[in-house]
Design a protein around this motif. Sequence first.
Motif, mmCIF file in Angstrom:
data_model
loop_
_atom_site.group_PDB
_atom_site.id
_atom_site.type_symbol
_atom_site.label_atom_id
_atom_site.label_comp_id
_atom_site.label_asym_id
_atom_site.label_seq_id
_atom_site.Cartn_x
_atom_site.Cartn_y
_atom_site.Cartn_z
ATOM 1 N N VAL A 284 48.061 55.554 30.585
ATOM 2 C CA VAL A 284 48.152 54.385 29.714
ATOM 3 C C VAL A 284 49.185 54.599 28.606
ATOM 4 C CG1 VAL A 284 46.887 52.763 28.251
ATOM 5 C CG2 VAL A 284 45.729 53.859 30.169
ATOM 6 N N VAL A 285 50.027 53.608 28.426
ATOM 7 C CA VAL A 285 50.962 53.586 27.298
ATOM 8 C C VAL A 285 50.407 52.594 26.287
ATOM 9 C CG1 VAL A 285 53.314 53.122 26.546
ATOM 10 C CG2 VAL A 285 52.915 54.019 28.846
ATOM 11 N N TYR B 25 55.860 47.025 33.083
ATOM 12 C CA TYR B 25 54.456 47.447 33.107
ATOM 13 C C TYR B 25 53.872 47.224 34.506
ATOM 14 C CZ TYR B 25 53.117 42.546 33.188
ATOM 15 O OH TYR B 25 52.955 41.241 33.569
ATOM 16 N N GLN B 26 52.758 47.866 34.770
ATOM 17 C CA GLN B 26 52.029 47.606 36.010
ATOM 18 C C GLN B 26 50.890 46.609 35.754
ATOM 19 O OE1 GLN B 26 52.388 48.678 39.275
ATOM 20 N NE2 GLN B 26 54.419 49.394 38.709
ATOM 21 N N ARG B 27 50.004 46.981 34.803
ATOM 22 C CA ARG B 27 48.929 46.076 34.403
ATOM 23 C C ARG B 27 48.645 46.269 32.919
ATOM 24 N NH1 ARG B 27 45.016 44.230 38.604
ATOM 25 N NH2 ARG B 27 45.729 44.918 40.649
ATOM 26 N N PRO C 93 50.010 40.785 21.223
ATOM 27 C CA PRO C 93 50.934 41.883 21.501
ATOM 28 C C PRO C 93 50.370 42.992 22.403
ATOM 29 C CG PRO C 93 49.928 42.211 19.363
ATOM 30 C CD PRO C 93 49.328 40.960 19.929
ATOM 31 N N TYR C 94 49.258 42.763 23.016
ATOM 32 C CA TYR C 94 48.647 43.703 23.965
ATOM 33 C C TYR C 94 48.204 45.015 23.311
ATOM 34 C CZ TYR C 94 50.641 40.486 27.334
ATOM 35 O OH TYR C 94 50.968 39.369 28.020
ATOM 36 N N ASN C 95 47.388 45.761 24.019
ATOM 37 C CA ASN C 95 46.924 47.056 23.507
ATOM 38 C C ASN C 95 47.510 48.193 24.327
ATOM 39 O OD1 ASN C 95 45.310 48.963 22.046
ATOM 40 N ND2 ASN C 95 43.921 48.994 23.794
ATOM 41 N N GLY C 96 47.094 48.273 25.591
ATOM 42 C CA GLY C 96 47.598 49.355 26.441
ATOM 43 C C GLY C 96 48.079 48.803 27.763
ATOM 44 N N MET C 97 49.002 49.539 28.385
ATOM 45 C CA MET C 97 49.463 49.110 29.705
ATOM 46 C C MET C 97 49.535 50.328 30.614
ATOM 47 S SD MET C 97 53.530 48.692 28.984
ATOM 48 C CE MET C 97 54.078 49.489 27.482
ATOM 49 N N THR C 98 49.365 50.076 31.894
ATOM 50 C CA THR C 98 49.681 51.136 32.852
ATOM 51 C C THR C 98 51.105 50.883 33.327
ATOM 52 O OG1 THR C 98 48.806 49.868 34.707
ATOM 53 C CG2 THR C 98 47.293 51.356 33.605
ATOM 54 N N ALA C 99 51.798 51.963 33.625
ATOM 55 C CA ALA C 99 53.195 51.842 34.059
ATOM 56 C C ALA C 99 53.559 53.099 34.832
ATOM 57 C CB ALA C 99 54.119 51.696 32.854
ATOM 58 N N TYR C 100 54.520 52.959 35.728
ATOM 59 C CA TYR C 100 55.097 54.157 36.349
ATOM 60 C C TYR C 100 56.085 54.759 35.353
ATOM 61 C CZ TYR C 100 53.362 52.447 40.897
ATOM 62 O OH TYR C 100 52.581 52.025 41.946
ATOM 63 N N ARG C 101 55.972 56.042 35.125
ATOM 64 C CA ARG C 101 56.847 56.653 34.126
ATOM 65 C C ARG C 101 58.315 56.552 34.514
ATOM 66 N NH1 ARG C 101 54.653 60.266 30.577
ATOM 67 N NH2 ARG C 101 56.773 60.494 29.813
ATOM 68 N N ALA C 102 58.589 56.599 35.803
ATOM 69 C CA ALA C 102 59.981 56.473 36.232
ATOM 70 C C ALA C 102 60.550 55.130 35.781
ATOM 71 C CB ALA C 102 60.081 56.615 37.746
ATOM 72 N N ASP C 103 59.694 54.107 35.721
ATOM 73 C CA ASP C 103 60.153 52.790 35.266
ATOM 74 C C ASP C 103 60.194 52.728 33.740
ATOM 75 O OD1 ASP C 103 60.078 52.129 37.925
ATOM 76 O OD2 ASP C 103 58.174 51.058 37.811
ATOM 77 N N PHE C 104 59.081 53.152 33.132
ATOM 78 C CA PHE C 104 58.959 52.995 31.681
ATOM 79 C C PHE C 104 59.992 53.844 30.934
ATOM 80 C CE2 PHE C 104 57.319 54.251 27.550
ATOM 81 C CZ PHE C 104 57.087 53.028 26.970
ATOM 82 N N TYR D 70 42.950 54.935 36.963
ATOM 83 C CA TYR D 70 43.489 53.698 36.387
ATOM 84 C C TYR D 70 44.179 52.898 37.477
ATOM 85 C CZ TYR D 70 48.023 56.152 36.183
ATOM 86 O OH TYR D 70 49.150 56.838 36.492
ATOM 87 N N THR D 71 44.417 51.642 37.150
ATOM 88 C CA THR D 71 44.961 50.738 38.162
ATOM 89 C C THR D 71 46.419 50.402 37.870
ATOM 90 O OG1 THR D 71 44.160 48.872 36.867
ATOM 91 C CG2 THR D 71 42.751 49.633 38.650
ATOM 92 N N ASN D 72 47.229 50.415 38.906
ATOM 93 C CA ASN D 72 48.555 49.827 38.865
ATOM 94 C C ASN D 72 48.463 48.485 39.580
ATOM 95 O OD1 ASN D 72 49.899 52.055 37.588
ATOM 96 N ND2 ASN D 72 49.735 53.145 39.538
#
Lengths: 455, 287, 121
Positions: A69-70, A88-90, A119-130, A249-251
């Motif tokens: 989570v970011v 972001y993923q989700r 402004p959202y709280n946390g997101m899942t993301a692929y680090r290669a993307d983020f 966690y979910t992408n």
Amino acid sequence: MPDVAVKPTTGDTTGGSRDGTPPAAFDAIVVGAGPAGAAAALTLARAGKSVALLERGIFPGAKNMYGGVVYGRVLDHLVPNWWQDVPYQRWVSRRATMLMTPTQSLTIDYRSDRWIEAPYNGMTAYRADFDAWLAAKAEEAGATLVCSTTATSLLRGADGRIRGVSTDRPDGDLTARVVIACDGVNSFLAKSAGLYQAFDPSNFTVAVKEVLRLPREVIDERCRLTGDEGLDIEIVGCTAGIPGGGFFYTNRDSVAVGIVVSVIGLAAARVRPEKLLADLKKHPSIAPLVRDGELLEYSAHTIPEGGYDVMPELVGDRLLIAGDAAAMCLAAGIWLEGVNFAIGSGAAAGEAAAEALDQGDASVAALAGYRRRIEANFVLADHRKFRRVPHLIMSERVQRQYPPFVCDIVEKMFTVDNPTPKLGLRRWANDARRTHGVRLRDLLRDGAVGLRSFG
Amino acid sequence: MSGADTATTPQSRPSVGVALKFVPLRVEVNPLTGMVSADDRLAGASPADEAALEYGLRFAEAWGWDLLVASAGDHRCEPMLRAAMAAGANAAIRVVLPTDTAAPVVAAALAEALGDCLVLLCGDYSLDRGTGSVPAYLAAQLGAAQALGLVSVAAVGEGTVEGERRLDGGRRERLRIPAPAVLSVEAGVRLRRAPLPAVLRARSAPLQVLPTPVPYAIDPAAGTRRPYRPRPKALPSPAATMSARDRVLMLTGALSERRTPAAVRTNDPVQAADIVLTFLRERGYIS
Amino acid sequence: MSAVTDIRAGAAPEAPSIGGETVERQTWVDMPFADRMATVEFRIAERPHIVVDSELCEGCSTQACVTACPADLFVPTADGKILFNFEQCFECGTCYLACNVEGAISWSYPDGGFGVVMRRS
């Protein structure tokens, strides 16, 4: 020279010295284009400094892996409206903490609508993307990103002072007036500069993770999610007694499941890490979430989990360290954060370095603004507040005794044992305490630490 | 190769040309849909193309020539071309072409870009189901000698290279190839690492972009050209009434009459072609 | 299956006797380890970034690297030495952190542009 530096270096008091060495090619070199490095390069470039951002992977993020989570609040002032183009993923709408024994689990599961709107709280993301996204922001601001280039050591002048870094490329020395080492958990630069007084392997954990492909609708259904909503679960008690934990966690079209264990504990237990992960995947509380997932990527990384008390010196002469290189990972049980601390510390390092460059002095004293900044904001404040927590989380009691102790109490609470009358919480707790050898003294002490830290 | 020379007189020196193709280096197949997807971040020049570039750099150094690189493709191949410049190429040209363009068109595009080069190098075939025909078309287009599928090449005199090629039975042939020539090489030697100053320079170095050339010699009626593949020969399965031994014999053809493998043992191209044609006619592949 | 049951019962994983010939290695087969590693992209460098001084390993009774390395790159040999691969390394550093023989594992980052390429982690 002119076609090398994007911007001319500003001032020359720290770069070219009186002994006739040529002026530095860049105002600053940032080693590592992860979140810390990209944030540092971004703030430096915004302050009008010429900055080289070195990355050893073929693209930023290629070497990076995390627990999922970011937390984006730290981005608000760096990249206004970041959520509009972040890869972001989700958006994490459900945040759960799970206590687990081999046959039981107790989950605290919170969901909020507020987390799925700006402004959202946390997101899942692929680090290669983020990571590539954040590094691209630094490039847009004027930083020079150089990939596929490993910084091998600090470059020192005849006077012994740092004047850049050496890289593994031919003709690979690069000069700058200040170096920011964001070279990750193994930070060879920080170690070689002597910023780590004692380097203790017991402060490190290793994480192994599987990313499993599943159809989006299946993920939504299994995790009770809709649209862009995501679920993140942190798990304690799933590592066969080895100090550590797990996560799920979910992408968008995949889920990730992983375990994090003490390196020393893992070595002593003589268990293969992927076996611990396989056992977690078979746990009745996790198995239905990951069933039939096709492995997309297996990965591993180490994490600096020692917290505030084992942090190295953060400032050296013409040198700053940020992110994992400075052990800025918060592993405080219900909070597992790293990327936000990396961004926060990197940005502060960039600002402090720019300030020092403006003064034409990058000595330890001139760079003190770095520590001042992160003392004042969450980066060091959170770490100081939770300085005792990593030790508590990794303790024998939290790892082995408390999960079954708590699970047993809850089990008794919800087991309808007619005709036996309900004994009441105190009796159940005392029974469970005796069964699992939990001493009241420990419980009170740990509770006090928890209250003082979390309260 | 000093920077000053190349900056002032790019045309005055003879040059080595290297053609690179931007190809996926890792593809994934979705097991459910069978869809093949490629990740552009993992795409770039194949190991064979990188070997061609390395040999090209060696030749240019040995002879004091310039080195040009070219690629036919979309904007995605530009980082690959910049990496080639960082490794030592003096200039890079991209010809705007969609991927999956037929080999003759690609060759025409590359001939446009690298036509002035006396020695041209390519990888033996591209990884995305390439057939290795671009270098041959290129040689035909330029009227140059061709030596394809070389295991290794080395510069001898200026403009002359010696290459080694595999033959059947583990033998090798050694070819001496004078310029103008088109060579294609197998993967083998690794591309040198680019010096850091060159990497920084290449980020902003000019990159020439040529428009899509008019396709040449493409007969629209003929459709896409593909290498000829003979149809598989259908073999009847053994009858269930046969004994197990007979069925195995029939399936393996262990005791049946076999034709010895045909070999072309002549140095005369016309005669060799006749032998091949006769063979194909006998087997019913052509009429 | 038995290994799983052990964990479920909360028992600590059994450590084999010191110097015992078999450390617990992949007794539980989830998927072939090679298939697991095949999901990861590696760009293999010419220079090994891990070097093991096998002389020092001969006196090592724990051989922590063998079980701890997530990529399973370390293999014990019959004569008490360690064979190692560097090609499919995650570059995590677990091996040198877990190693308790000073100087046995020398570890650095692979050359730029080589080594692991993670895309979905």
